[in-house]
Write a protein that holds these residues in place. Sequence first.
Motif, short mmCIF file in Angstrom:
data_model
loop_
_atom_site.label_atom_id
_atom_site.label_comp_id
_atom_site.label_asym_id
_atom_site.label_seq_id
_atom_site.Cartn_x
_atom_site.Cartn_y
_atom_site.Cartn_z
N PHE A 112 0.85 -1.19 0.00
CA PHE A 112 0.00 0.00 0.00
C PHE A 112 0.88 1.24 0.00
O PHE A 112 1.93 1.27 0.64
N CYS A 113 0.44 2.26 -0.71
CA CYS A 113 1.14 3.55 -0.71
C CYS A 113 0.09 4.63 -0.90
O CYS A 113 -0.69 4.59 -1.86
N ASP A 114 0.04 5.59 0.03
CA ASP A 114 -0.90 6.70 -0.12
C ASP A 114 -0.15 7.90 -0.70
O ASP A 114 1.02 7.80 -1.08
N CYS A 115 -0.82 9.05 -0.78
CA CYS A 115 -0.19 10.22 -1.40
C CYS A 115 1.01 10.71 -0.59
O CYS A 115 1.97 11.21 -1.17
N ALA A 116 1.00 10.55 0.73
CA ALA A 116 2.18 10.93 1.53
C ALA A 116 3.35 10.02 1.19
O ALA A 116 4.50 10.47 1.10
N GLY A 117 3.07 8.74 1.00
CA GLY A 117 4.11 7.80 0.61
C GLY A 117 4.65 8.10 -0.77
O GLY A 117 5.86 8.03 -1.02
N LEU A 118 3.77 8.44 -1.70
CA LEU A 118 4.19 8.80 -3.05
C LEU A 118 5.08 10.03 -3.01
O LEU A 118 6.13 10.06 -3.67
#
Length: 126
Positions: free
Chosen positions: A62-68
Amino acid sequence: MRPNPQGAGRLNVQTERLQEQCLVRLTGEIDLGTVPIVYEAVHACLDSRPSLVIISLVKVSFCDCAGLRALLQARQEIVRAGAECRMHGPLQPPVASLLAHTSTTASLGVHGYDLGNGPPRRPPAT
C-alpha cells in the motif's frame, strides 16, 4: 535504524551495500506514519556515497499520497547527491493503481514491470 513508533510493524526496511550500490528493500505500507522510515533508510544509504541506489517496491502492499511524495522526494535527494536512482517492481495492484492515476511511474523511474500488464514479457522466439 530507529523505526517510527507509529509506523513500526507496518513498514520494514532492509538495506544492503553492494560495492558502489545500495539496495533498499521496502516491505509493507508507505503512508504518513511510515514516511520517516523511508527517509531514514535513504539518508543512511546516501551516507555511504553510492553511485546507484535501488529501491525495491516489490513487497510494498500500500502507498498513499504521503508515501508517493516521500518516494518522489527520495528520488530527488538521491539524484541531487550525485547517484542514480532506480525503483523496481513488479508493483502490487494498489501501488500500480496509485502511480497510474497520478501519472508518476516515469517520474519515479520504476523499472521491472509494464503498467497494467504485470511483469515484462519476453518477446516470442523467432
